[in-house]
Design a protein around this motif. Structure first.
Motif, PDB file in Angstrom:
ATOM      1  N   LEU A 265       0.826  -1.210   0.000  1.00 25.49           N
ATOM      2  CA  LEU A 265       0.000   0.000   0.000  1.00 25.49           C
ATOM      3  C   LEU A 265       0.860   1.260   0.000  1.00 25.49           C
ATOM      4  O   LEU A 265       0.559   2.232  -0.703  1.00 25.49           O
ATOM      5  CB  LEU A 265      -0.953  -0.004   1.197  1.00 25.49           C
ATOM      6  N   ILE A 266       1.929   1.255   0.778  1.00 26.41           N
ATOM      7  CA  ILE A 266       2.832   2.409   0.795  1.00 26.41           C
ATOM      8  C   ILE A 266       3.440   2.606  -0.593  1.00 26.41           C
ATOM      9  O   ILE A 266       3.495   3.736  -1.111  1.00 26.41           O
ATOM     10  CB  ILE A 266       3.920   2.252   1.878  1.00 26.41           C
ATOM     11  N   TYR A 267       3.867   1.525  -1.213  1.00 25.42           N
ATOM     12  CA  TYR A 267       4.452   1.627  -2.552  1.00 25.42           C
ATOM     13  C   TYR A 267       3.434   2.185  -3.538  1.00 25.42           C
ATOM     14  O   TYR A 267       3.736   3.093  -4.322  1.00 25.42           O
ATOM     15  CB  TYR A 267       4.971   0.272  -3.021  1.00 25.42           C
ATOM     16  N   LEU A 268       2.217   1.644  -3.512  1.00 28.33           N
ATOM     17  CA  LEU A 268       1.171   2.135  -4.408  1.00 28.33           C
ATOM     18  C   LEU A 268       0.835   3.588  -4.099  1.00 28.33           C
ATOM     19  O   LEU A 268       0.568   4.372  -5.012  1.00 28.33           O
ATOM     20  CB  LEU A 268      -0.077   1.258  -4.303  1.00 28.33           C
ATOM     21  N   GLY A 269       0.871   3.942  -2.826  1.00 25.89           N
ATOM     22  CA  GLY A 269       0.597   5.328  -2.439  1.00 25.89           C
ATOM     23  C   GLY A 269       1.641   6.301  -2.948  1.00 25.89           C
ATOM     24  O   GLY A 269       1.348   7.472  -3.198  1.00 25.89           O
ATOM     25  N   THR A 270       2.880   5.836  -3.116  1.00 27.86           N
ATOM     26  CA  THR A 270       3.934   6.713  -3.639  1.00 27.86           C
ATOM     27  C   THR A 270       3.939   6.753  -5.158  1.00 27.86           C
ATOM     28  O   THR A 270       4.640   7.570  -5.752  1.00 27.86           O
ATOM     29  CB  THR A 270       5.340   6.251  -3.174  1.00 27.86           C
ATOM     30  N   SER A 271       3.158   5.885  -5.785  1.00 30.64           N
ATOM     31  CA  SER A 271       3.165   5.778  -7.244  1.00 30.64           C
ATOM     32  C   SER A 271       2.094   6.612  -7.930  1.00 30.64           C
ATOM     33  O   SER A 271       2.003   6.602  -9.159  1.00 30.64           O
ATOM     34  CB  SER A 271       3.005   4.306  -7.652  1.00 30.64           C
TER      35      SER A 271
END
Length: 193
Positions: free
Chosen positions: A61-67
């Motif tokens: 989720l953090i990765y997707l949130g930064t994308s």
């Protein structure tokens, strides 16, 4: 045998006596007095863990949130964090079923957040991903403990779990996706498993 000063320092530091060494007066140029130094690592505190499944879910989720709106593949996330693609696939499928992530199939497909980061509550993710929040046997059904009917430990642990979840309920994914996370995920070399 510990001196009065050693006992006082022990009391202040919370270190057991076997982890301390009392030294006599310091050498010339260092003033005088008695010193206490730690000669072994103090016992580590007891730690509460979330499952790897939940850990990977939060990382994804953090990765997707930064994308942003860019579509991301499971392979990309797995390589970025150096985790098993197969395990991450199971985690992402659970996130999709729970409505946190949107998965687009086919060529050019990928993953993105299904909601704005500010709408994804960390506590809700943890509750969804953890198979059970039973800290001890008596939280579940079929408890065999004779203390269960009037156990004060059970009450204390239930309050501690509620406090843990309350803190997570006050956090959104937006709180976890700051400038430093974006920089780390964008610029650090990819981990190879």
């Amino acid at each position: 045998m510990p001196t009065a000063l050693g006992q006082r320092l022990h009391d202040l530091a919370g270190l057991p006596a076997e982890h301390q060494q009392i030294a006599g007066p310091r050498g010339a140029g260092h003033g005088s007095g008695t010193s206490v130094r730690c000669i072994a690592q103090p016992p580590s505190p007891i730690t509460m863990y979330i499952t790897q499944h939940t850990d990977y879910a939060l990382r994804a989720l953090i990765y997707l949130g930064t994308s942003g709106d860019r579509l991301v593949t499971i392979q990309e996330i797995a390589e970025r964090f150096g985790v098993s693609r197969n395990h991450l696939m199971k985690v992402v499928n659970a996130l999709i079923r729970a409505g946190f992530v949107e998965g687009l199939r086919g060529k050019g497909g990928g993953l993105r957040l299904a909601r704005a980061p500010g709408e994804i509550i960390v506590g809700a993710v943890v509750r969804q991903m953890e198979p059970g929040m039973c800290l001890v046997e008596c939280f579940g059904s079929g408890c065999q403990c004779i203390l269960d009917p009037d156990c004060k430990l059970k009450v204390g642990l239930a309050r501690a779990l509620a406090a843990f979840l309350q803190v997570l309920d006050e956090m959104t994914l937006a709180d976890l996706v700051g400038k430093s996370e974006r920089s780390i995920l964008k610029f650090l070399p990819i981990v190879t498993a």
